[in-house]
Design a protein around this motif. Structure first.
Motif, mmCIF file in Angstrom:
data_model
loop_
_atom_site.group_PDB
_atom_site.id
_atom_site.type_symbol
_atom_site.label_atom_id
_atom_site.label_comp_id
_atom_site.label_asym_id
_atom_site.label_seq_id
_atom_site.Cartn_x
_atom_site.Cartn_y
_atom_site.Cartn_z
ATOM 1 N N LYS A 65 0.827 -1.202 0.000
ATOM 2 C CA LYS A 65 0.000 0.000 0.000
ATOM 3 C C LYS A 65 0.864 1.256 0.000
ATOM 4 O O LYS A 65 0.576 2.221 -0.715
ATOM 5 C CB LYS A 65 -0.922 0.004 1.215
ATOM 6 N N ALA A 66 1.939 1.263 0.758
ATOM 7 C CA ALA A 66 2.840 2.423 0.788
ATOM 8 C C ALA A 66 3.488 2.647 -0.570
ATOM 9 O O ALA A 66 3.641 3.791 -1.006
ATOM 10 C CB ALA A 66 3.904 2.228 1.866
ATOM 11 N N VAL A 67 3.854 1.582 -1.268
ATOM 12 C CA VAL A 67 4.453 1.711 -2.598
ATOM 13 C C VAL A 67 3.426 2.271 -3.579
ATOM 14 O O VAL A 67 3.733 3.152 -4.388
ATOM 15 C CB VAL A 67 5.021 0.360 -3.085
ATOM 16 N N MET A 68 2.183 1.794 -3.500
ATOM 17 C CA MET A 68 1.142 2.314 -4.379
ATOM 18 C C MET A 68 0.888 3.795 -4.114
ATOM 19 O O MET A 68 0.715 4.579 -5.050
ATOM 20 C CB MET A 68 -0.148 1.515 -4.212
ATOM 21 N N LEU A 69 0.879 4.210 -2.868
ATOM 22 C CA LEU A 69 0.682 5.617 -2.532
ATOM 23 C C LEU A 69 1.894 6.448 -2.933
ATOM 24 O O LEU A 69 1.769 7.644 -3.200
ATOM 25 C CB LEU A 69 0.395 5.772 -1.044
ATOM 26 N N GLY A 70 3.071 5.864 -2.979
ATOM 27 C CA GLY A 70 4.280 6.562 -3.389
ATOM 28 C C GLY A 70 4.307 6.893 -4.868
ATOM 29 O O GLY A 70 5.108 7.715 -5.311
ATOM 30 N N HIS A 71 3.427 6.286 -5.653
ATOM 31 C CA HIS A 71 3.379 6.574 -7.086
ATOM 32 C C HIS A 71 2.973 8.024 -7.339
ATOM 33 O O HIS A 71 3.435 8.646 -8.287
ATOM 34 C CB HIS A 71 2.415 5.624 -7.790
ATOM 35 N N SER A 72 2.151 8.576 -6.477
ATOM 36 C CA SER A 72 1.689 9.959 -6.683
ATOM 37 C C SER A 72 2.816 10.970 -6.501
ATOM 38 O O SER A 72 2.706 12.097 -6.956
ATOM 39 C CB SER A 72 0.534 10.272 -5.728
ATOM 40 N N THR A 73 3.903 10.590 -5.847
ATOM 41 C CA THR A 73 5.049 11.498 -5.658
ATOM 42 C C THR A 73 6.253 11.043 -6.478
ATOM 43 O O THR A 73 7.388 11.353 -6.131
ATOM 44 C CB THR A 73 5.443 11.571 -4.168
ATOM 45 N N ASP A 74 6.010 10.309 -7.553
ATOM 46 C CA ASP A 74 7.065 9.807 -8.437
ATOM 47 C C ASP A 74 8.092 8.954 -7.714
ATOM 48 O O ASP A 74 9.266 8.956 -8.051
ATOM 49 C CB ASP A 74 7.773 10.955 -9.161
ATOM 50 N N HIS A 75 7.676 8.255 -6.697
ATOM 51 C CA HIS A 75 8.531 7.325 -5.946
ATOM 52 C C HIS A 75 9.805 8.003 -5.441
ATOM 53 O O HIS A 75 10.897 7.464 -5.571
ATOM 54 C CB HIS A 75 8.859 6.083 -6.776
ATOM 55 N N ARG A 76 9.653 9.198 -4.887
ATOM 56 C CA ARG A 76 10.806 9.883 -4.300
ATOM 57 C C ARG A 76 11.323 9.139 -3.080
ATOM 58 O O ARG A 76 12.492 9.218 -2.748
ATOM 59 C CB ARG A 76 10.442 11.313 -3.899
ATOM 60 N N THR A 77 10.438 8.419 -2.401
ATOM 61 C CA THR A 77 10.852 7.632 -1.246
ATOM 62 C C THR A 77 11.527 6.370 -1.748
ATOM 63 O O THR A 77 10.936 5.581 -2.463
ATOM 64 C CB THR A 77 9.644 7.269 -0.365
ATOM 65 N N SER A 78 12.783 6.187 -1.364
ATOM 66 C CA SER A 78 13.515 5.029 -1.868
ATOM 67 C C SER A 78 13.647 3.922 -0.835
ATOM 68 O O SER A 78 14.198 2.882 -1.133
ATOM 69 C CB SER A 78 14.913 5.457 -2.339
ATOM 70 N N HIS A 79 13.129 4.139 0.378
ATOM 71 C CA HIS A 79 13.311 3.156 1.438
ATOM 72 C C HIS A 79 12.105 3.224 2.379
ATOM 73 O O HIS A 79 11.881 4.232 3.028
ATOM 74 C CB HIS A 79 14.601 3.484 2.193
ATOM 75 N N PHE A 80 11.310 2.161 2.407
ATOM 76 C CA PHE A 80 10.209 2.017 3.357
ATOM 77 C C PHE A 80 10.606 0.964 4.375
ATOM 78 O O PHE A 80 11.351 0.039 4.065
ATOM 79 C CB PHE A 80 8.918 1.562 2.666
ATOM 80 N N GLU A 81 10.068 1.090 5.581
ATOM 81 C CA GLU A 81 10.353 0.106 6.616
ATOM 82 C C GLU A 81 9.109 -0.056 7.474
ATOM 83 O O GLU A 81 8.460 0.939 7.810
ATOM 84 C CB GLU A 81 11.518 0.595 7.466
ATOM 85 N N THR A 82 8.751 -1.281 7.811
ATOM 86 C CA THR A 82 7.600 -1.518 8.656
ATOM 87 C C THR A 82 8.001 -2.365 9.862
ATOM 88 O O THR A 82 8.829 -3.255 9.764
ATOM 89 C CB THR A 82 6.451 -2.197 7.894
ATOM 90 N N ASN A 83 7.414 -2.004 10.975
ATOM 91 C CA ASN A 83 7.603 -2.748 12.216
ATOM 92 C C ASN A 83 6.284 -2.665 12.962
ATOM 93 O O ASN A 83 5.986 -1.650 13.562
ATOM 94 C CB ASN A 83 8.742 -2.171 13.045
ATOM 95 N N GLY A 84 5.490 -3.707 12.875
ATOM 96 C CA GLY A 84 4.197 -3.677 13.538
ATOM 97 C C GLY A 84 3.153 -3.013 12.668
ATOM 98 O O GLY A 84 2.850 -3.480 11.591
ATOM 99 N N VAL A 85 2.608 -1.884 13.126
ATOM 100 C CA VAL A 85 1.517 -1.234 12.410
ATOM 101 C C VAL A 85 1.933 0.090 11.779
ATOM 102 O O VAL A 85 1.107 0.828 11.281
ATOM 103 C CB VAL A 85 0.319 -1.000 13.347
ATOM 104 N N ILE A 86 3.201 0.430 11.775
ATOM 105 C CA ILE A 86 3.679 1.702 11.257
ATOM 106 C C ILE A 86 4.622 1.456 10.084
ATOM 107 O O ILE A 86 5.502 0.609 10.149
ATOM 108 C CB ILE A 86 4.426 2.494 12.348
ATOM 109 N N VAL A 87 4.425 2.232 9.005
ATOM 110 C CA VAL A 87 5.357 2.215 7.883
ATOM 111 C C VAL A 87 6.132 3.516 7.923
ATOM 112 O O VAL A 87 5.558 4.599 7.884
ATOM 113 C CB VAL A 87 4.631 2.067 6.535
ATOM 114 N N THR A 88 7.440 3.423 8.022
ATOM 115 C CA THR A 88 8.314 4.587 8.048
ATOM 116 C C THR A 88 8.945 4.749 6.677
ATOM 117 O O THR A 88 9.435 3.782 6.102
ATOM 118 C CB THR A 88 9.431 4.400 9.096
ATOM 119 N N SER A 89 8.913 5.968 6.157
ATOM 120 C CA SER A 89 9.539 6.209 4.854
ATOM 121 C C SER A 89 10.793 7.042 5.056
ATOM 122 O O SER A 89 10.804 7.990 5.828
ATOM 123 C CB SER A 89 8.574 6.917 3.911
ATOM 124 N N HIS A 90 11.834 6.657 4.358
ATOM 125 C CA HIS A 90 13.111 7.365 4.408
ATOM 126 C C HIS A 90 13.353 7.968 3.034
ATOM 127 O O HIS A 90 13.456 7.230 2.053
ATOM 128 C CB HIS A 90 14.255 6.413 4.760
#
Length: 106
Positions: A65-90
């Motif tokens: 879901k985070a990758v799909m939502l990242g499409h609207s920003t041209d995938h500027r986020t190059s690193h996602f991380e999840t631990n539990g219920v939170i997705v952190t974008s770097h």
């Protein structure tokens, strides 16, 4: 369990999951609208666990879901991380331009 999704062709921006060895999973996450591919990295002990398929299902759904939502920003986020219920974008920092070379040095 911590799973990181790193865009192919880029280096990790944040720290990788803790562990002495990391494993890249065989099934990457693809953006359904473009050619962006994210490789999944997890620590080796979690990846070889008998219950990894069941335990990682929720994490992988959140990363997709985070990758799909990242499409609207041209995938500027190059690193996602999840631990539990939170997705952190770097987001990779913007490169700082070098100052111009003084004319007396040339």
């Amino acid at each position: 369990m911590i799973i990181a999704a790193i865009r192919s062709g880029t280096d990790p921006v944040g720290p990788l999951p803790p562990g002495s060895f990391h494993r890249t999973l065989e099934d990457p996450i693809y953006c359904p609208k473009c050619a962006a591919t994210y490789m999944l990295v997890v620590d080796y002990d979690s990846a070889i666990s008998r219950h990894f398929e069941d335990n990682s299902r929720r994490h992988l759904a959140m990363l997709r879901k985070a990758v799909m939502l990242g499409h609207s920003t041209d995938h500027r986020t190059s690193h996602f991380e999840t631990n539990g219920v939170i997705v952190t974008s770097h987001v990779a920092p913007k490169p700082v331009p070098l100052p111009p070379i003084p004319p007396h040095i040339m």
